[in-house]
Design an enzyme around this catalytic site. Structure first.
Site, PDB file in Angstrom:
ATOM      1  CE  LYS A 106      -4.520   0.557   0.231  1.00  0.00           C
ATOM      2  NZ  LYS A 106      -5.512  -0.460  -0.116  1.00  0.00           N
TER       3      LYS A 106
HETATM    4  N1  GLU Z   1      -7.270  -0.088  -3.216  1.00  0.00           N
HETATM    5  C1  GLU Z   1      -7.994  -1.287  -3.547  1.00  0.00           C
HETATM    6  C2  GLU Z   1      -7.999  -2.245  -2.382  1.00  0.00           C
HETATM    7  O1  GLU Z   1      -7.848  -1.835  -1.262  1.00  0.00           O
HETATM    8  C3  GLU Z   1      -7.509  -1.917  -4.844  1.00  0.00           C
HETATM    9  C4  GLU Z   1      -6.083  -2.325  -4.854  1.00  0.00           C
HETATM   10  C5  GLU Z   1      -5.589  -2.817  -6.222  1.00  0.00           C
HETATM   11  O2  GLU Z   1      -6.378  -2.901  -7.137  1.00  0.00           O
HETATM   12  O3  GLU Z   1      -4.399  -3.101  -6.318  1.00  0.00           O
HETATM   13  O4  GLU Z   1      -8.216  -3.418  -2.524  1.00  0.00           O
END
Ligand code: GLU
Length: 418
Positions: A106
């Site tokens: 993240k």
């Molecule tokens: N931000 C989204 C999540 O928390 C998508 C992450 C992604 O597609 O890599 O799952």
């Protein structure tokens, strides 16, 4: 009063619970509890008026044992390294749970994007992309949108990375506009997945979707379309909210019209929408509805309000909306919590499809994307509910056990270097 559990504490408690049920050793537990790689960067930004301000950004790669790291980038004023760590860990379990070949990551920038112009956000994104450039890439770590970022943010990120490389690398991020290598169906994928997992829970409880009422907290990228899809499928959506407040109508709302008003007609909030009564975010959480979809931020259902939550089904569109204390209270009362790493995994599932399409330069139709998404989500739901029944644990613990178990197995199989 005891302080509420933070995202990072919650993630650690959930991991410890899964480790206990799986019987993993202390060394493996420690390995899984610790992020593999963390980067903190400073982002000097020239504001539109000429003065310079320095922001802070992060990228945490929690685990890489099953493939490149994967996870969104968040722009939010309260984002810090601990929150990003928690979100990265949840991505690791999410990707393992739905069986896609990624680790978890993240990123985040501590910024309130509503206070910055589009040009300023472009400069922030480009500098952040350059700073974390050395650790990202289609084989290393693939960012995507999260709270406060969108497809345009991803286009700027992809462009910056590509210009620095000297050629176009579409597969470095997912959630891009379709015109620059995005996938059909990615925009609504998380919301569609929320609907599929809500319906799977209803099916299991033999409840007809046309007889349920729904409240959605967070009328943003995930919650807005989740409300619309649930409404279109026959559910009665009675309340929605955003940061500024909420709208309630016991006869049901029309989410598509509300989305149009917000996106097209420039309404800033659902609060005050014609024909609705005002409702606060706190009141919405406690509404007497069948399904509650928290689709905003972490920790909104906690030890202070879990007793007052009346919904029978809580379908987590957000990451980490329910603290472990609240989970225990909800479980004791027999509520069904469809956990985040299952309920909101539709986003990263279609991110995976987007990455595969980018790598092959071969594009799928929207029907192909949606059919494969449904297959992934239904399979994951079945695996989680079967394990929950077999082991007599909650859906959260079962989902964590599957995700954590698969990552532990990858470590065992690969062995320890050196
Ligand atoms: N931000 C989204 C999540 O928390 C998508 C992450 C992604 O597609 O890599 O799952």
């Amino acid at each position: 009063m005891v302080a509420r559990q933070s995202a990072w504490e919650s993630a650690q408690i959930q991991l410890a619970e899964a480790v206990k049920h799986l019987g993993l050793d202390d060394g493996t537990h420690q390995l899984l509890a610790t992020p593999r790689r963390e980067m903190t960067v400073s982002i000097p930004l020239r504001r539109d008026d000429g003065h310079v301000e320095v922001l802070r950004g992060y990228r945490v790669q929690h685990n890489l044992s099953r493939g490149p790291a994967k996870g969104g980038i968040r722009y939010h004023p309260s984002t810090d390294i601990d929150e990003v760590r928690a979100l990265a860990m949840w991505m690791t379990w999410k990707c393992a749970l739905i069986g896609i070949p990624y680790g978890g990551a993240k990123g985040g920038v501590t910024i309130d994007p509503r206070l910055y112009s589009r040009n300023e956000l472009e400069r922030v994104t480009r500098r952040y992309a350059s700073e974390i450039g050395p650790i990202v890439g289609p084989e290393k770590d693939i960012p995507a949108p999260d709270v406060g970022t969108d497809d345009q943010t991803m286009a700027w990120f992809m462009d910056t990375y590509s210009v620095n490389k000297g050629y176009t690398v579409t597969g470095v991020v997912t959630g891009k506009p379709v015109s620059v290598g995005g996938s059909q169906g990615r925009g609504g994928a998380t919301s569609r997945g929320v609907m599929y997992s809500a319906f799977a829970a209803l099916r299991e409880a033999r409840v007809d979707p046309r007889e349920v009422s729904v409240a959605v907290q967070g009328f943003g990228k995930v919650g807005g379309l989740a409300a619309q899809y649930l409404h279109d499928a026959g559910c009665k959506v009675v309340a929605v909210s955003d940061v500024k407040g909420g709208a309630y109508n016991s006869m049901g709302l029309n989410p598509a019209a509300m989305l149009r008003a917000i996106r097209g007609a420039g309404m800033e909030s659902v609060a005050g929408y014609p024909g609705t009564d005002p409702i606060t975010n706190e009141e919405l959480i406690e509404l007497d509805v069948d399904i509650l979809v928290p689709a905003a931020l972490e920790g909104v259902i906690h030890d202070g309000n879990a007793d007052a939550v009346k919904a029978r089904f809580i379908v987590e569109g957000a990451n980490g909306p329910t603290t472990p204390d609240a989970d225990a209270i909800l479980e004791a009362r027999g509520a069904v919590v469809v956990p985040d790493i299952l309920a909101n995994s539709g986003g990263v599932a279609v991110s995976y499809f987007e990455w595969v399409q980018d790598l092959q330069a071969y594009w799928w139709t929207e029907d192909e994307v949606n059919d494969r998404l449904r297959a992934i989500m239904d399979k994951a739901y079945d695996e989680v509910s079967t394990l929950a029944r077999e082991q007599g644990v909650s859906l959260r613990t079962a989902a964590q056990m599957i995700g954590v178990g698969r990552v532990a197995e990858a470590h065992r199989t690969r062995g320890l270097y050196p």
